[in-house]
Scaffold this motif. Structure first.
Motif, PDB file in Angstrom:
ATOM      1  N   ARG A 151      45.779  41.628 -33.290  1.00 16.24           N
ATOM      2  CA  ARG A 151      46.053  40.258 -32.838  1.00 16.24           C
ATOM      3  C   ARG A 151      46.681  40.257 -31.446  1.00 16.24           C
ATOM      4  O   ARG A 151      46.333  39.434 -30.587  1.00 16.24           O
ATOM      5  CB  ARG A 151      46.959  39.559 -33.842  1.00 16.24           C
ATOM      6  CG  ARG A 151      47.091  38.060 -33.612  1.00 16.24           C
ATOM      7  CD  ARG A 151      47.846  37.405 -34.739  1.00 16.24           C
ATOM      8  NE  ARG A 151      47.108  37.487 -35.993  1.00 16.24           N
ATOM      9  CZ  ARG A 151      46.165  36.625 -36.343  1.00 16.24           C
ATOM     10  NH1 ARG A 151      45.846  35.617 -35.546  1.00 16.24           N
ATOM     11  NH2 ARG A 151      45.555  36.752 -37.494  1.00 16.24           N
ATOM     12  N   ALA A 278      35.819  34.577 -28.839  1.00 10.08           N
ATOM     13  CA  ALA A 278      35.601  35.316 -30.087  1.00 10.08           C
ATOM     14  C   ALA A 278      36.692  36.336 -30.376  1.00 10.08           C
ATOM     15  O   ALA A 278      36.760  36.866 -31.498  1.00 10.08           O
ATOM     16  CB  ALA A 278      34.243  36.022 -30.030  1.00 10.08           C
ATOM     17  N   TRP A 280      39.989  36.162 -30.774  1.00  5.17           N
ATOM     18  CA  TRP A 280      41.006  35.845 -31.779  1.00  5.17           C
ATOM     19  C   TRP A 280      40.456  35.981 -33.199  1.00  5.17           C
ATOM     20  O   TRP A 280      41.060  36.673 -34.025  1.00  5.17           O
ATOM     21  CB  TRP A 280      41.579  34.456 -31.539  1.00  5.17           C
ATOM     22  CG  TRP A 280      42.885  34.252 -32.243  1.00  5.17           C
ATOM     23  CD1 TRP A 280      43.116  33.553 -33.391  1.00  5.17           C
ATOM     24  CD2 TRP A 280      44.149  34.792 -31.850  1.00  5.17           C
ATOM     25  NE1 TRP A 280      44.435  33.615 -33.737  1.00  5.17           N
ATOM     26  CE2 TRP A 280      45.099  34.355 -32.809  1.00  5.17           C
ATOM     27  CE3 TRP A 280      44.571  35.592 -30.790  1.00  5.17           C
ATOM     28  CZ2 TRP A 280      46.446  34.707 -32.733  1.00  5.17           C
ATOM     29  CZ3 TRP A 280      45.906  35.940 -30.705  1.00  5.17           C
ATOM     30  CH2 TRP A 280      46.831  35.490 -31.669  1.00  5.17           C
ATOM     31  N   PRO A 281      39.309  35.340 -33.511  1.00  5.37           N
ATOM     32  CA  PRO A 281      38.742  35.603 -34.841  1.00  5.37           C
ATOM     33  C   PRO A 281      38.357  37.072 -35.045  1.00  5.37           C
ATOM     34  O   PRO A 281      38.408  37.576 -36.167  1.00  5.37           O
ATOM     35  CB  PRO A 281      37.509  34.689 -34.912  1.00  5.37           C
ATOM     36  CG  PRO A 281      37.248  34.239 -33.524  1.00  5.37           C
ATOM     37  CD  PRO A 281      38.553  34.302 -32.810  1.00  5.37           C
ATOM     38  N   ALA A 282      37.985  37.746 -33.953  1.00  5.10           N
ATOM     39  CA  ALA A 282      37.662  39.177 -34.066  1.00  5.10           C
ATOM     40  C   ALA A 282      38.878  39.974 -34.521  1.00  5.10           C
ATOM     41  O   ALA A 282      38.749  40.954 -35.271  1.00  5.10           O
ATOM     42  CB  ALA A 282      37.145  39.714 -32.732  1.00  5.10           C
ATOM     43  N   SER A 283      40.065  39.563 -34.084  1.00  4.43           N
ATOM     44  CA  SER A 283      41.283  40.269 -34.510  1.00  4.43           C
ATOM     45  C   SER A 283      41.496  40.142 -36.014  1.00  4.43           C
ATOM     46  O   SER A 283      42.028  41.062 -36.659  1.00  4.43           O
ATOM     47  CB  SER A 283      42.499  39.736 -33.747  1.00  4.43           C
ATOM     48  OG  SER A 283      42.815  38.404 -34.133  1.00  4.43           O
ATOM     49  N   ASN A 284      41.093  38.994 -36.589  1.00  2.00           N
ATOM     50  CA  ASN A 284      41.196  38.835 -38.044  1.00  2.00           C
ATOM     51  C   ASN A 284      40.242  39.782 -38.762  1.00  2.00           C
ATOM     52  O   ASN A 284      40.567  40.336 -39.817  1.00  2.00           O
ATOM     53  CB  ASN A 284      40.893  37.391 -38.431  1.00  2.00           C
ATOM     54  CG  ASN A 284      41.922  36.413 -37.889  1.00  2.00           C
ATOM     55  OD1 ASN A 284      43.102  36.747 -37.786  1.00  2.00           O
ATOM     56  ND2 ASN A 284      41.493  35.218 -37.538  1.00  2.00           N
ATOM     57  N   VAL A 285      39.039  39.941 -38.181  1.00  2.00           N
ATOM     58  CA  VAL A 285      38.069  40.876 -38.757  1.00  2.00           C
ATOM     59  C   VAL A 285      38.614  42.296 -38.717  1.00  2.00           C
ATOM     60  O   VAL A 285      38.509  43.059 -39.694  1.00  2.00           O
ATOM     61  CB  VAL A 285      36.723  40.789 -38.000  1.00  2.00           C
ATOM     62  CG1 VAL A 285      35.751  41.860 -38.496  1.00  2.00           C
ATOM     63  CG2 VAL A 285      36.108  39.408 -38.157  1.00  2.00           C
ATOM     64  N   ARG A 288      41.289  42.835 -41.305  1.00  2.46           N
ATOM     65  CA  ARG A 288      40.758  42.885 -42.663  1.00  2.46           C
ATOM     66  C   ARG A 288      40.003  44.180 -42.938  1.00  2.46           C
ATOM     67  O   ARG A 288      40.161  44.806 -43.981  1.00  2.46           O
ATOM     68  CB  ARG A 288      39.848  41.676 -42.913  1.00  2.46           C
ATOM     69  CG  ARG A 288      39.349  41.572 -44.354  1.00  2.46           C
ATOM     70  CD  ARG A 288      38.704  40.242 -44.648  1.00  2.46           C
ATOM     71  NE  ARG A 288      37.524  40.000 -43.831  1.00  2.46           N
ATOM     72  CZ  ARG A 288      37.464  39.133 -42.818  1.00  2.46           C
ATOM     73  NH1 ARG A 288      38.542  38.429 -42.502  1.00  2.46           N
ATOM     74  NH2 ARG A 288      36.365  38.971 -42.140  1.00  2.46           N
ATOM     75  N   SER A 330      33.806  41.829 -28.096  1.00  2.61           N
ATOM     76  CA  SER A 330      35.119  41.330 -28.510  1.00  2.61           C
ATOM     77  C   SER A 330      35.759  42.265 -29.529  1.00  2.61           C
ATOM     78  O   SER A 330      36.929  42.657 -29.383  1.00  2.61           O
ATOM     79  CB  SER A 330      34.991  39.929 -29.115  1.00  2.61           C
ATOM     80  OG  SER A 330      34.519  39.002 -28.169  1.00  2.61           O
ATOM     81  N   THR A 331      35.007  42.617 -30.574  1.00  2.00           N
ATOM     82  CA  THR A 331      35.579  43.482 -31.611  1.00  2.00           C
ATOM     83  C   THR A 331      35.872  44.878 -31.070  1.00  2.00           C
ATOM     84  O   THR A 331      36.868  45.496 -31.439  1.00  2.00           O
ATOM     85  CB  THR A 331      34.624  43.574 -32.815  1.00  2.00           C
ATOM     86  OG1 THR A 331      33.326  44.004 -32.376  1.00  2.00           O
ATOM     87  CG2 THR A 331      34.497  42.234 -33.511  1.00  2.00           C
TER      88      THR A 331
END
Length: 376
Positions: A151, A278, A280-285, A288, A330-331
């Protein structure tokens, strides 16, 4: 005991310090934009065009070799004083001084004798910017719990990508202000952002000296896998280099008209903005799935995507592949540096980050030299 452990609140990101680090990172990116804009102009103005290739080679060597050396110094100060502030402060002060020296040199309109100081200042500027970047970014682990490193990295990725996306606007401002004012402002911005980081973080460095010496779960791997950390940097650096140096010309003929992009640089802006959104949502991926799975999964997918972008001719296919590249980039960006930090031995964190950024810089240095030799 398990219930009490479960009820224990998770450590939070130190946002004040992280934003200070992000501001410093943004100033570094803006500094590189200013350098790339004015270096060719200054060589022409002062009749040093015969040194263009030499400076390109020197830049490639400096940005590849300096980060690990700065990392060694950072770890040395960290062991002796409990924190790495001295090397960060020295690098920032040196960079700000060089910015100002270039500005006053340009204002003075040096004659034939003193104009030779300019190439020396350019080399010193490259060294100065490389000295503090790795030690500064290695502080990411101090401001962020291990499980939230993706994050925090997402924030730096968003800042970096958006600043690069604003490059056309920044270049217009730079051109309007002129070289002396630009370098004066650059020195002030680097100095102020560095001062903010030091002010907001020095107490953490001192109080967390013991924490820095704790070995993390992967420390035993880090002692023997510096080559692996270097390859992590090369993977991110290759994707970044291909995106910045090759994609604008490759993508423009196929999807430029579709996206109303007058040139390839506008397409690059689109990719950077999408990648930033992308991140920020990539950090959630990443959180997880885990750093390792996300990084290697992204790398496994982004290599064929990049390859196909040089082969596919149909506009719709190129557009889909470009979108996939932006998301995978991004990821890859969010997971690579945190994974390198996790792979580092606890006593060599800064050196490991330096190795990582050396790997990031190597592909771009090779491409820049090949382009200067007109091979690409």
């Amino acid at each position: 005991m398990k219930i009490l452990a479960a009820m224990k609140p998770e450590p939070e990101i130190r946002w004040k310090q992280l934003w200070s680090l992000a501001a410093l990172y943004a100033s570094v990116v803006i500094g590189w934009i200013a350098y790339q804009r004015y270096q060719p102009k200054l060589l022409v103005e002062f009749h040093f065009t015969q040194f263009s290739l030499l400076l390109v080679v020197a830049e490639a060597i400096i940005v590849t070799v300096t980060p690990p050396l700065a990392g060694l110094l950072g770890d040395r100060y960290r062991a002796e004083k409990g924190h790495r502030i001295p090397i960060i402060s020295a690098g920032i002060s040196f960079a700000a001084m060089i910015f100002m020296a270039v500005a006053f040199t340009l204002l003075a309109h040096p004659g034939e004798t003193f104009k030779w100081i300019l190439p020396v200042l350019i080399i010193c500027w490259l060294i100065a910017m490389s000295i503090f970047t790795s030690p500064a970014l290695s502080t990411l682990e101090l401001f962020t719990p291990v499980e939230q490193l993706p994050r925090a990295m997402a924030l730096l990725t968003i800042i970096g990508n958006l600043v690069y996306a604003l490059e056309p606007v920044i270049v217009d401002i730079i051109d309007y202000a002129g070289a002396p004012a630009t370098f004066m402002a650059g020195g002030a911005v680097v100095a102020l952002s560095g001062l903010a980081l030091k002010k907001n973080s020095l107490h953490l460095f001192k109080t967390q000296a013991g924490r820095e010496k704790e070995a993390d779960a992967d420390a035993d791997l880090g002692k023997a896998r510096y080559g692996h950390i270097f390859l992590l940097g090369i993977a991110l650096g290759t994707a970044t280099t291909v995106m910045f140096n090759l994609f604008p010309d490759v993508l423009q003929p196929h999807i430029g008209a579709w996206l109303h992009a007058a040139n390839g640089k506008v397409l690059l802006v689109y990719i950077l903005v999408l990648s930033a959104i992308a991140s920020w949502p990539a950090s959630n991926v990443v959180t997880r799935l885990g750093l390792r799975k996300t990084f290697y999964g992204s790398l496994f997918l982004i290599v064929p995507v990049m390859t196909l972008l040089f082969v596919v001719q149909q506009p719709i296919g190129v557009l889909v592949l470009t979108l996939l590249f932006a998301l995978l980039f991004s990821t890859l960006s969010v997971s690579s540096l945190p994974l390198a930090i996790r792979r580092a031995a606890s006593e060599h964190k800064v050196f490991s980050v330096g190795i990582f950024f050396s790997g990031v810089a190597l592909p771009d240095g090779i491409i820049e030299v090949l382009q200067a030799l007109h091979i690409l």
